[in-house]
Each structure stands twice: as C-alpha cells, then as structure tokens.
Design a protein around this motif. Structure first.
Motif, PDB file in Angstrom:
ATOM      1  N   ARG A  44     -19.602  22.212  -8.998  1.00 13.22           N
ATOM      2  CA  ARG A  44     -20.097  20.838  -8.975  1.00 13.22           C
ATOM      3  C   ARG A  44     -21.595  20.905  -9.226  1.00 13.22           C
ATOM      4  O   ARG A  44     -22.313  21.633  -8.549  1.00 13.22           O
ATOM      5  N   GLY A  45     -22.062  20.172 -10.226  1.00 16.06           N
ATOM      6  CA  GLY A  45     -23.483  20.200 -10.516  1.00 16.06           C
ATOM      7  C   GLY A  45     -23.812  19.568 -11.852  1.00 16.06           C
ATOM      8  O   GLY A  45     -23.057  18.750 -12.387  1.00 16.06           O
ATOM      9  N   ILE A  46     -24.950  19.955 -12.416  1.00 13.82           N
ATOM     10  CA  ILE A  46     -25.469  19.379 -13.651  1.00 13.82           C
ATOM     11  C   ILE A  46     -24.898  20.117 -14.854  1.00 13.82           C
ATOM     12  O   ILE A  46     -24.760  21.345 -14.836  1.00 13.82           O
ATOM     13  N   PHE A  47     -24.604  19.360 -15.887  1.00 16.44           N
ATOM     14  CA  PHE A  47     -24.225  19.955 -17.169  1.00 16.44           C
ATOM     15  C   PHE A  47     -24.814  19.106 -18.280  1.00 16.44           C
ATOM     16  O   PHE A  47     -24.885  17.876 -18.181  1.00 16.44           O
ATOM     17  N   GLY A  48     -25.254  19.765 -19.355  1.00 14.89           N
ATOM     18  CA  GLY A  48     -25.790  19.040 -20.498  1.00 14.89           C
ATOM     19  C   GLY A  48     -25.959  19.962 -21.684  1.00 14.89           C
ATOM     20  O   GLY A  48     -25.677  21.162 -21.614  1.00 14.89           O
TER      21      GLY A  48
ATOM     22  N   SER B 167     -19.224  25.433 -24.574  1.00 16.42           N
ATOM     23  CA  SER B 167     -20.300  26.145 -23.876  1.00 16.42           C
ATOM     24  C   SER B 167     -19.851  27.518 -23.380  1.00 16.42           C
ATOM     25  O   SER B 167     -20.658  28.429 -23.245  1.00 16.42           O
ATOM     26  N   ARG B 168     -18.557  27.650 -23.051  1.00 17.27           N
ATOM     27  CA  ARG B 168     -17.988  28.899 -22.524  1.00 17.27           C
ATOM     28  C   ARG B 168     -18.689  29.336 -21.232  1.00 17.27           C
ATOM     29  O   ARG B 168     -18.655  30.503 -20.863  1.00 17.27           O
ATOM     30  N   LEU B 169     -19.292  28.386 -20.540  1.00 21.20           N
ATOM     31  CA  LEU B 169     -19.915  28.688 -19.250  1.00 21.20           C
ATOM     32  C   LEU B 169     -18.886  28.699 -18.133  1.00 21.20           C
ATOM     33  O   LEU B 169     -19.140  29.260 -17.064  1.00 21.20           O
ATOM     34  N   PHE B 170     -17.747  28.055 -18.365  1.00 22.17           N
ATOM     35  CA  PHE B 170     -16.728  27.932 -17.348  1.00 22.17           C
ATOM     36  C   PHE B 170     -15.416  28.510 -17.868  1.00 22.17           C
ATOM     37  O   PHE B 170     -15.179  28.558 -19.071  1.00 22.17           O
ATOM     38  N   ASP B 171     -14.570  28.899 -16.941  1.00 24.82           N
ATOM     39  CA  ASP B 171     -13.280  29.480 -17.307  1.00 24.82           C
ATOM     40  C   ASP B 171     -12.280  28.368 -17.600  1.00 24.82           C
ATOM     41  O   ASP B 171     -11.326  28.156 -16.875  1.00 24.82           O
ATOM     42  N   VAL B 172     -12.545  27.604 -18.671  1.00 25.20           N
ATOM     43  CA  VAL B 172     -11.712  26.476 -19.052  1.00 25.20           C
ATOM     44  C   VAL B 172     -11.399  26.614 -20.540  1.00 25.20           C
ATOM     45  O   VAL B 172     -12.288  26.507 -21.376  1.00 25.20           O
ATOM     46  N   PHE B 173     -10.133  26.865 -20.873  1.00 30.56           N
ATOM     47  CA  PHE B 173      -9.758  27.097 -22.260  1.00 30.56           C
ATOM     48  C   PHE B 173      -8.777  26.060 -22.796  1.00 30.56           C
ATOM     49  O   PHE B 173      -8.774  25.769 -23.977  1.00 30.56           O
ATOM     50  N   ASP B 174      -7.914  25.526 -21.950  1.00 31.63           N
ATOM     51  CA  ASP B 174      -6.929  24.538 -22.377  1.00 31.63           C
ATOM     52  C   ASP B 174      -7.329  23.167 -21.863  1.00 31.63           C
ATOM     53  O   ASP B 174      -6.543  22.441 -21.266  1.00 31.63           O
ATOM     54  N   ILE B 175      -8.581  22.816 -22.106  1.00 34.47           N
ATOM     55  CA  ILE B 175      -9.135  21.616 -21.487  1.00 34.47           C
ATOM     56  C   ILE B 175      -8.510  20.339 -22.037  1.00 34.47           C
ATOM     57  O   ILE B 175      -8.377  19.340 -21.331  1.00 34.47           O
TER      58      ILE B 175
ATOM     59  N   ARG C 254     -15.983   7.862 -15.667  1.00 30.17           N
ATOM     60  CA  ARG C 254     -15.485   9.224 -15.533  1.00 30.17           C
ATOM     61  C   ARG C 254     -15.304   9.954 -16.869  1.00 30.17           C
ATOM     62  O   ARG C 254     -14.581  10.925 -16.939  1.00 30.17           O
ATOM     63  N   SER C 255     -15.944   9.486 -17.936  1.00 27.90           N
ATOM     64  CA  SER C 255     -15.825  10.187 -19.213  1.00 27.90           C
ATOM     65  C   SER C 255     -16.544  11.529 -19.124  1.00 27.90           C
ATOM     66  O   SER C 255     -17.629  11.638 -18.570  1.00 27.90           O
ATOM     67  N   VAL C 256     -15.916  12.560 -19.670  1.00 27.73           N
ATOM     68  CA  VAL C 256     -16.433  13.912 -19.579  1.00 27.73           C
ATOM     69  C   VAL C 256     -16.562  14.498 -20.982  1.00 27.73           C
ATOM     70  O   VAL C 256     -15.659  14.324 -21.806  1.00 27.73           O
ATOM     71  N   PRO C 257     -17.667  15.171 -21.295  1.00 29.04           N
ATOM     72  CA  PRO C 257     -17.788  15.827 -22.614  1.00 29.04           C
ATOM     73  C   PRO C 257     -16.940  17.093 -22.643  1.00 29.04           C
ATOM     74  O   PRO C 257     -17.456  18.215 -22.628  1.00 29.04           O
ATOM     75  N   ARG C 258     -15.602  16.922 -22.695  1.00 29.67           N
ATOM     76  CA  ARG C 258     -14.716  18.072 -22.539  1.00 29.67           C
ATOM     77  C   ARG C 258     -14.919  19.127 -23.622  1.00 29.67           C
ATOM     78  O   ARG C 258     -14.861  20.320 -23.344  1.00 29.67           O
ATOM     79  N   GLN C 259     -15.137  18.668 -24.863  1.00 36.96           N
ATOM     80  CA  GLN C 259     -15.321  19.647 -25.930  1.00 36.96           C
ATOM     81  C   GLN C 259     -16.606  20.442 -25.737  1.00 36.96           C
ATOM     82  O   GLN C 259     -16.657  21.651 -25.990  1.00 36.96           O
ATOM     83  N   ASP C 260     -17.662  19.773 -25.274  1.00 41.82           N
ATOM     84  CA  ASP C 260     -18.919  20.482 -24.989  1.00 41.82           C
ATOM     85  C   ASP C 260     -18.720  21.507 -23.887  1.00 41.82           C
ATOM     86  O   ASP C 260     -19.261  22.620 -23.957  1.00 41.82           O
ATOM     87  N   ILE C 261     -17.964  21.136 -22.852  1.00 46.46           N
ATOM     88  CA  ILE C 261     -17.713  22.068 -21.752  1.00 46.46           C
ATOM     89  C   ILE C 261     -16.947  23.291 -22.259  1.00 46.46           C
ATOM     90  O   ILE C 261     -17.256  24.432 -21.904  1.00 46.46           O
ATOM     91  N   ALA C 262     -15.947  23.053 -23.118  1.00 48.69           N
ATOM     92  CA  ALA C 262     -15.184  24.172 -23.670  1.00 48.69           C
ATOM     93  C   ALA C 262     -16.040  25.022 -24.598  1.00 48.69           C
ATOM     94  O   ALA C 262     -16.010  26.257 -24.543  1.00 48.69           O
TER      95      ALA C 262
END
Length: 351
Positions: free
Chosen positions: A205-209, A126-134, A116-124
């Motif tokens: 829910r889907g692909i991210f990279g 990317s700014r593709l999602f409304d996630v700022f305090d990840i 369940r490891s997630v590239p949280r910094q990459d997700i933040a």
C-alpha cells in the motif's frame, strides 16, 4: 524543474486542523466499533472451532433461554456492524473532503480524485510488483485516490494504490487452508491492531506513478531497496521470480554506497550500466534520503516508474496527523520530489 508556487503549509495545517479534529473523533468511534465487531467475529470463529473439535452439543434446541441469548447477541452484533459501516462511510467522506481541499491549496490547478480506476497496464509494465495476469485478475490492484495535474509539464497522476501479488494469490489458491487463515488474519485480526481494513488486504500500500524519462532503455532496469523482501514479504520480486518469469538477473555495480542501499535487476547488464551512471546512482541515493522512505524505481523503454510504501495510505489523513503538524507538508514535499524525478534524472544523466 516543475513550477512550484510558494505555498504556506503552516496556514494549510491550521485551516485543516478543526476538520482533522472532527475526523479524529470519528476515527475514535470507528476504532472502538472495529475492535468490538472484529473481536466478536474472532470469538465466534473460536467458539465454532471449539464446538467442532470437541464434538460437544453446546446449543440445545429445548433451551429457550440459550436461544434468546444467542439471538440477543446476534442483534447486538448486527447493530454494532451497522454503526461501524455508517461510521466508516462518514470517515471516508470527511477524509476525502479534507484531502480535496488540501490538494487544491497545495497544488493549484490539480484535482484530487477518489474513484477506483487503476493504471493496471502501468503497474504490469513497471515490473515492480509480482503481478503478471493483471488483466485477468484486476482485483489484484486497487486505487484509493489520485492527484491529477492539469498541465502536462507537471507530470502524470500520483496514485495511492494497494497491490496483492501473484505469489500470495497462488499460494492461497493451492493451499485452501492457508487462504482461509490469511483472509481471516487480514480481515479480522489486523484491523483489531489498527491496520485499516483496506490496507490489511494488500501486500503493498503506497504511492505509485510514472514519468516519461530522459533516456530510452531496452528491456527493464529495476532498482529495489536491498532489504525490501524482508520488509514487504513476497510482494517485491525475488531473484527466483525474476529468473523464472522475466529472465532478468542481479547486476553488480561499482558503487559501494549505492549497493549498500539498493539491489539492481536488469534484462541487459549493458543497459543497466547505461542508465545507472555514477551520477544517477548518487541522485537515487539522495532522493531516497529526502523521501525518508523506501524507494522502488523501474526504467522501461522511455518510462520511469516509481513506488513508495505507505502502509496506512498516502492520500488520506493519517492516524497521527493531529499530533504531526507537518502532515500536509510531508504530502506536499513527497509529491514534489516524485514529480521532479524526470528533471532531476535528466540533470544526473547529463553529468
């Protein structure tokens, strides 16, 4: 182009078919138990709400028959719930085995991971999602599997992720009743109609990279399908969210075909035009056409981030995989298209 071996996808489908049939049988059991368990929970909440609102005392302590029925119903519910948990575990184990073997055959040298490891910094970033305090709320993201490539030139891992947005979390925090209703709807109602429980909990829910891109970009340039907010709700950034939290603005480009499909947001309009040349815009349109899915892209620094929605999950056999003989072919083609983003982007940038 990344090296792609000649893969016999039909042979992979035929080899995996007996396993998919077994998975289909387990999924049928899971489906039945899910409907039974979550319908029972929904009925119980409805019954409690009725008793509370009507002020009636339905259960009488002196009625032994009533309590016997209640205890019998509770025991039956516990048994069904235990069977559901066991079936879900068996289903996930079988799905992981199939995907691990299929990935090994489709992408020699690659590894399928289920942690369940997630590239949280990459997700933040990317700014593709409304996630700022990840970092403060890592529960906003979850990984349901990834494909790792051993050779660096083959690209970064491809993730199957779920994301819950800040807007959703904020609304539920400010309005407790909304929070309760949302949780009940996602956990109880949506699974009854076939949505996987884990997918029901996320807005995306889907692909991210990500990839190292051919160009360097100051700030960020975000490319979203123009209908994304209507399709994915508040998960995709709204214009107001960009203005208030990022300072980015909508950029109008001179390509009617591109703008019919996509909306572009950027910190710097000059950077947006530098990245999104006419050749690059045509390339993005063709790429979405080949994927057959909505495509979200972000250019930031020397990185390219991408996301593609798959509501039922990507790195797992779908409910229609038995009927769709091209299931593994779709996974193979989608991953290869996304792996080749930096190479095709370089070609478009050189035109």
């Amino acid at each position: 182009m990344t090296g792609q071996e000649n893969i016999d996808l039909k042979a992979i489908d035929l080899k995996m078919r007996p396993r998919l049939i077994r998975i289909g049988r387990i999924r049928t059991v899971v489906r039945f138990l899910t409907v039974a368990v979550y319908s029972a929970v929904l009925c119980w909440f409805g019954f409690c709400a009725f008793v509370f609102l009507s002020g009636r005392q339905v259960l009488h302590v002196q009625s032994e028959d009533t309590w016997i029925h209640v205890l019998a119903g509770f025991a039956a519910f516990c048994l069904l719930h235990l069977m559901l948990m066991y079936s879900l575990t068996a289903l996930k184990d079988r799905e992981s085995e199939v995907m691990r073997e299929a990935v090994r055959q489709m992408f020699p040298g690659a590894r399928y991971r289920t942690n369940r490891s997630v590239p949280r910094q990459d997700i933040a970033d990317s700014r593709l999602f409304d996630v700022f305090d990840i970092d403060e709320n890592p529960a906003q993201t979850m990984s349901y599997g990834r494909i790792e490539f051993c050779r660096e030139e083959d690209g970064h891992p491809v993730y199957d992720i779920g994301v819950t947005s800040d807007i959703q979390a904020g609304l539920m925090e400010r309005i407790p009743v909304l929070s309760t209703l949302t949780v009940l709807y996602r956990i109880i109602v949506r699974p009854i109609f076939g949505t996987p429980v884990e997918s029901a909990m996320h807005g995306f829910r889907g692909i991210f990279g990500s990839h190292t891109g051919p160009l360097s970009c100051r700030g960020s340039v975000i490319v979203l399908p123009d209908h994304l907010e209507a399709r994915l709700g508040c998960l995709a950034h709204s214009i107001q969210s960009y203005k208030s939290k990022n300072g980015a603005r909508l950029v109008v480009l001179e390509d009617p075909g591109f703008e019919k499909l996509f909306a572009v947001y950027a910190d710097d309009e000059v950077q947006a035009r530098k990245i999104l040349t006419p050749a690059m815009m045509q390339h993005i349109v063709r790429l979405q056409g080949k994927l057959g899915k909505d495509l979200m892209l972000s250019f930031s620094g020397n990185m390219i981030y991408y996301a593609v929605p798959f509501p039922e999950g990507f790195l797992q056999p779908s409910r229609t995989s038995l009927k769709d003989k091209g299931h593994f072919g779709q996974i193979y083609n989608t991953v290869n298209l996304l792996r080749n983003i930096p190479y095709s982007a370089q070609q478009a940038a050189n035109l």
